[in-house]
Write an enzyme that holds these catalytic residues in place. Structure first.
Site, PDB file in Angstrom:
ATOM      1  CD  GLN A  53      -7.489   2.221   3.630  1.00 18.86           C
ATOM      2  OE1 GLN A  53      -8.244   1.928   2.723  1.00 18.86           O
ATOM      3  NE2 GLN A  53      -6.504   1.432   4.030  1.00 18.86           N
ATOM      4  CD  GLU A  62     -14.081   1.615   1.885  1.00 17.18           C
ATOM      5  OE1 GLU A  62     -13.370   1.877   0.893  1.00 17.18           O
ATOM      6  OE2 GLU A  62     -13.617   1.178   2.944  1.00 17.18           O
ATOM      7  CG  HIS A  92     -11.999   4.417   5.851  1.00 15.95           C
ATOM      8  ND1 HIS A  92     -11.911   5.327   4.830  1.00 15.95           N
ATOM      9  CD2 HIS A  92     -11.700   3.218   5.287  1.00 15.95           C
ATOM     10  CE1 HIS A  92     -11.580   4.715   3.711  1.00 15.95           C
ATOM     11  NE2 HIS A  92     -11.431   3.426   3.954  1.00 15.95           N
ATOM     12  NE  ARG A 113      -0.846   1.758   2.671  1.00 16.84           N
ATOM     13  CZ  ARG A 113      -0.034   1.229   1.759  1.00 16.84           C
ATOM     14  NH1 ARG A 113       1.169   1.691   1.560  1.00 16.84           N
ATOM     15  NH2 ARG A 113      -0.447   0.221   1.036  1.00 16.84           N
TER      16      ARG A 113
HETATM   17 ZN    ZN Z   1     -11.296   1.924   2.384  1.00 23.68          ZN
END
Ligand code: ZN
Length: 319
Positions: A102, A121, A179, A199
């Site tokens: 994704q 993130e 990732h 995705r």
């Molecule tokens: Zn992620």
């Protein structure tokens, strides 16, 4: 001034790739005993809000507290004064099986197309089995055309950068980086407050309804930045305080408490804390609170000093 810790009850997600570690290792009060994928520990995201479980705000969601403007500055800090939303989201993730491959958009794309923040993130590997790997970025030499050609086929594996991980590794994943968490890893994730995921490949499997889960190839190709290379470092236990990430979106440190750690702070931001190992006590203004592995709480911005006693490992995040 409200100078008590705000302990939070998470929202759980039972996505298909989850497991039983949040129940077994973190003693979480999960709803699905067989398969729990994520606990949204510190969250105001509408897709899964944390609920306050102590003292006078008990039963309120963290969102309700954040939206109380009279309390905003003292609890969340002056850096939050002009924000529409609480800026971060912290999860524990039991990736028993692989997540989809994704990518997440940046702020500009997400605000324009999804009316949301983007998503940068950071993963901290709480634990993993020997041989565990993650996917982060593409292999050297893979260009966007090659990626596009193989994006929705099993051949995409040949384009992706697989990285061995071990307990204590931290991986910073800027928006636009392709990732995936692969199986057998238990992760703490600190991220922007966003739930936008594109995705690109789901390993040929089906969702709970027996149908393949949706893919979002076009948007993914819009946002993938193949220049993003993985930034990974191992965070040890030796120093008292180790910076894991300092970004425009959040800062996260690991705190290793052997006996006692005294923290003094500036008061411009809340501190979001996750206890990831051990147990002990938190002391604020001579009041003591028991804390143990798996606990997540917020220390209000107005608290100038707090002490942590015991034998513990913590993650602290703020803006
Ligand atoms: Zn992620």
């Amino acid at each position: 001034m409200y100078s008590k810790p705000i302990f939070l009850e998470p929202e759980f997600k039972d996505y298909i790739w989850g497991g039983q570690k949040l129940k077994n290792i973190y003693k979480k009060n999960v709803k699905n005993e067989e398969c729990t994928a994520e606990s949204w520990e510190i969250s105001t995201n509408k897709n899964g809000e944390s609920t306050i479980k102590n003292d006078k705000y008990r039963g309120k969601t963290l969102t309700e507290l954040f939206n109380d403007l009279a309390l905003r500055k003292e609890i969340f800090g002056s850096k939050c004064n002009n924000l529409q939303e609480f800026p971060i989201l912290i999860k524990f993730i039991d990736a028993n099986n692989s997540l989809s491959v994704q990518v997440h958009p940046d702020n500009e794309y997400a605000l324009k197309n999804e009316n949301s923040q983007g998503k940068t993130e950071m993963w901290y590997i709480l634990d993993c089995e020997p041989g565990a790997q993650i996917i982060c970025g593409v292999k050297p030499g893979v260009d966007k055309d090659t990626l596009k050609k193989y994006i929705n086929s099993e051949k995409i594996s040949n384009c992706l950068n697989y990285i061995d991980v071990k307990k204590g590794d931290a991986i910073y994943i800027p928006s636009g980086t392709i990732h995936a968490l692969l199986g057998k890893t238990l992760v703490a994730e600190v991220q922007q407050n966003s739930n936008i995921t594109y995705r690109v490949y789901d390993w040929g499997r089906v969702g709970k309804d027996g149908k393949p889960r949706d893919l979002h190839i076009k948007k993914a190709l819009d946002v993938i930045n193949i220049e993003n290379t993985p930034q990974i470092k191992n965070i040890g236990n030796n120093e008292i305080k180790i910076n894991i990430v300092k970004s425009e979106f959040f800062t996260t440190n690991k705190i290793n408490v052997k006996n006692e750690v005294v923290e003094n702070k500036a008061g411009e931001s809340f501190i979001a804390v996750n206890v990831i190992e051990g147990n002990g006590k938190l002391e604020i203004e001579n009041n003591k609170y028991k804390i143990t592995k798996g606990d997540s709480f917020i220390i209000p911005a107005c608290v100038k000093q707090y002490k942590i006693q015991g034998n513990l490992e913590l993650l602290e995040s703020y803006i």
